[in-house]
Motif scaffolding. Structure first.
Motif, PDB file in Angstrom:
ATOM      1  N   PHE A 246       4.955   2.122  -2.366  1.00 52.71           N
ATOM      2  CA  PHE A 246       4.767   3.516  -1.989  1.00 52.71           C
ATOM      3  C   PHE A 246       3.331   3.900  -2.306  1.00 52.71           C
ATOM      4  CE2 PHE A 246       4.565   7.841  -3.762  1.00 52.71           C
ATOM      5  CZ  PHE A 246       4.958   8.594  -2.667  1.00 52.71           C
ATOM      6  N   SER A 247       2.754   4.711  -1.435  1.00 45.25           N
ATOM      7  CA  SER A 247       1.381   5.151  -1.689  1.00 45.25           C
ATOM      8  C   SER A 247       1.213   6.624  -1.357  1.00 45.25           C
ATOM      9  CB  SER A 247       0.382   4.337  -0.863  1.00 45.25           C
ATOM     10  OG  SER A 247       0.396   4.763   0.487  1.00 45.25           O
ATOM     11  N   SER A 254      -8.315   6.207   5.004  1.00 43.29           N
ATOM     12  CA  SER A 254      -7.525   5.159   5.655  1.00 43.29           C
ATOM     13  C   SER A 254      -7.169   4.061   4.663  1.00 43.29           C
ATOM     14  CB  SER A 254      -8.304   4.538   6.824  1.00 43.29           C
ATOM     15  OG  SER A 254      -8.584   5.489   7.820  1.00 43.29           O
ATOM     16  N   ARG A 255      -6.059   3.412   4.912  1.00 45.94           N
ATOM     17  CA  ARG A 255      -5.656   2.212   4.186  1.00 45.94           C
ATOM     18  C   ARG A 255      -5.421   1.097   5.205  1.00 45.94           C
ATOM     19  NH1 ARG A 255      -3.753   2.816  -1.073  1.00 45.94           N
ATOM     20  NH2 ARG A 255      -3.477   4.982  -1.798  1.00 45.94           N
ATOM     21  N   GLY A 256      -5.803  -0.113   4.835  1.00 46.45           N
ATOM     22  CA  GLY A 256      -5.545  -1.244   5.715  1.00 46.45           C
ATOM     23  C   GLY A 256      -6.817  -1.939   6.139  1.00 46.45           C
ATOM     24  N   GLU A 265       5.834  -6.619   8.097  1.00 49.90           N
ATOM     25  CA  GLU A 265       5.477  -5.431   7.322  1.00 49.90           C
ATOM     26  C   GLU A 265       5.826  -4.169   8.114  1.00 49.90           C
ATOM     27  OE1 GLU A 265       1.738  -4.285   4.508  1.00 49.90           O
ATOM     28  OE2 GLU A 265       1.254  -4.678   6.612  1.00 49.90           O
ATOM     29  N   ARG A 266       6.423  -3.206   7.413  1.00 49.45           N
ATOM     30  CA  ARG A 266       6.819  -1.945   8.041  1.00 49.45           C
ATOM     31  C   ARG A 266       6.193  -0.767   7.314  1.00 49.45           C
ATOM     32  NH1 ARG A 266      12.880  -0.532   9.994  1.00 49.45           N
ATOM     33  NH2 ARG A 266      12.130  -2.041  11.541  1.00 49.45           N
ATOM     34  N   PHE A 267       5.586   0.148   8.085  1.00 51.15           N
ATOM     35  CA  PHE A 267       5.046   1.401   7.565  1.00 51.15           C
ATOM     36  C   PHE A 267       6.001   2.523   7.945  1.00 51.15           C
ATOM     37  CE2 PHE A 267       0.157   0.427   7.721  1.00 51.15           C
ATOM     38  CZ  PHE A 267       0.377  -0.719   6.959  1.00 51.15           C
ATOM     39  N   LEU A 317      -0.721  12.311   2.008  1.00 49.88           N
ATOM     40  CA  LEU A 317       0.177  11.500   2.840  1.00 49.88           C
ATOM     41  C   LEU A 317       1.008  10.599   1.938  1.00 49.88           C
ATOM     42  CD1 LEU A 317       0.949  10.407   5.730  1.00 49.88           C
ATOM     43  CD2 LEU A 317      -0.875   8.707   5.384  1.00 49.88           C
ATOM     44  N   TYR A 318       2.321  10.638   2.115  1.00 49.80           N
ATOM     45  CA  TYR A 318       3.229   9.771   1.366  1.00 49.80           C
ATOM     46  C   TYR A 318       3.763   8.711   2.333  1.00 49.80           C
ATOM     47  CZ  TYR A 318       3.408  13.282  -2.406  1.00 49.80           C
ATOM     48  OH  TYR A 318       3.083  14.152  -3.425  1.00 49.80           O
ATOM     49  N   THR A 319       3.530   7.441   1.991  1.00 48.86           N
ATOM     50  CA  THR A 319       3.911   6.353   2.884  1.00 48.86           C
ATOM     51  C   THR A 319       4.694   5.285   2.133  1.00 48.86           C
ATOM     52  OG1 THR A 319       1.818   6.689   4.064  1.00 48.86           O
ATOM     53  CG2 THR A 319       3.071   4.713   4.613  1.00 48.86           C
ATOM     54  N   SER A 320       5.752   4.793   2.785  1.00 44.26           N
ATOM     55  CA  SER A 320       6.529   3.665   2.275  1.00 44.26           C
ATOM     56  C   SER A 320       6.091   2.400   3.019  1.00 44.26           C
ATOM     57  CB  SER A 320       8.027   3.907   2.496  1.00 44.26           C
ATOM     58  OG  SER A 320       8.762   2.712   2.325  1.00 44.26           O
TER      59      SER A 320
END
Length: 339
Positions: A246-247, A254-256, A265-267, A317-320
């Motif tokens: 989690f981020s 940006s991330r990546g 991989e799933r976002f 932004l909350y991302t799994s």
């Protein structure tokens, strides 16, 4: 490892090719002709091999190793098989002339991401048809020896010892392959991850899903809300390892900007607004998907596509993130590449 491509055929230049090859640790001959008239197949393979051999013998500092991507059809009595066998002999003689080692790598039925359908890879044809809602049939059921294209590349480049190649190959019938791909499609169309516990199943899934992108992206997730709040499922995996993380990302960041060779991989954005950008390697076209936590959707990162997620909102932004493998810092399968 620095890799350089040498033009062959009508674009071949003996002097510049020999100069490019000089000092190389390894030369891999991949080019070939497997479609055309008898003369085109025979003469084309001969010409390409002779051009590589010419470069090897003319190089001021000859390569230490010469590798030929040969075929299981070599020497099988067909015109193409004879052409491949002759090409192998030509390269072997050139390697011996300069004191280089020679590796004749016999490649079986290759499969991999973005293979050309209706050509010479049944996996590509089946995957293309199934991903587009068609149901292919089997006219000639036989046993195949299957090898993932990335494994073949590792063997050809020497990062995997050629003696290990047979351990990477899988025996499967044409009908069995069709059944596997059909089962993958049935699971993935529901937004779920099929069983990827075995290396072959993971490679086959990665191959299949390359034909589903971008048509089946993003994957819509059902959001349930009531007075208590909301709930939605992020992923259902039918087998294999998995790791979730989690981020939080501040606006504008940006991330990546990397790609993966193997991992799934799933976002999934949980809260906030973002743009997920993807670019297939060696192309310039960028696909963008705008996602929010209010309308949850998952985006799976295809292998060999560089990708990033950017916070395009005004809040954090909350991302799994979910991956099918446990992160190994010694083998991260994460290669930097700007989208």
């Amino acid at each position: 490892m620095a890799v350089q491509t040498i033009p062959l055929g009508d674009r071949y230049s003996g002097g510049s090719a020999a100069q490019s090859m000089s000092g190389a640790s390894r030369v891999v001959h991949l080019a070939g002709v497997n479609r055309g008239t008898d003369d085109e197949v025979r003469d084309g393979n001969k010409r390409l091999a002779e051009q590589v051999a010419d470069s090897i013998t003319r190089a001021e500092d000859p390569p230490r190793s010469v590798v030929f991507a040969n075929s299981t059809q070599s020497g099988n009595g067909s015109l193409y098989g004879a052409a491949k066998a002759d090409a192998s002999d030509t390269l072997r003689n050139a390697a011996e002339q300069v004191g280089a080692s020679f590796h004749d790598v016999i490649l079986p039925n290759l499969f991999g991401e973005h293979g050309v359908p209706f050509y010479n890879a049944v996996t590509a044809t089946f995957s293309h048809l199934i991903a587009n809602g068609e149901r292919p049939s089997v006219d000639n059921d036989k046993e195949l020896t299957l090898l993932h294209a990335q494994d073949a590349a590792d063997v050809l480049l020497g990062t995997v010892d050629a003696a290990q190649q047979s351990g990477l190959e899988v025996q499967e019938t044409v009908s069995g392959l069709l059944a596997r791909l059909t089962a993958i499609d049935e699971v993935y169309r529901r937004g779920e991850i099929p069983d990827v516990a075995s290396t072959f199943d993971r490679n086959l899934f990665n191959t299949f899903r390359s034909y589903t992108f971008p048509a089946q992206t993003p994957i819509g997730l059902t959001r349930h809300a009531d007075a208590r709040g909301s709930f939605f499922e992020i992923i259902r995996s039918h087998g294999g390892n998995g790791q979730s993380s989690f981020s939080t990302t501040v606006p504008g960041i940006s991330r990546g900007d990397h790609f993966h060779r193997r991992k799934v991989e799933r976002f999934t954005v949980l809260s906030g607004s973002a743009t997920i950008s993807l670019r297939k390697l060696f192309t310039d076209d960028v696909f963008e998907f705008r996602v929010t936590g209010d309308e949850p959707a998952a985006v799976d990162m295809p292998t060999m596509w560089t990708h990033k997620i950017t916070n395009t909102g005004t809040d954090d932004l909350y991302t799994s993130f979910w991956s099918n493998d446990i992160f190994d810092p010694d083998a991260p399968d994460t290669i930097a590449e700007a989208v």
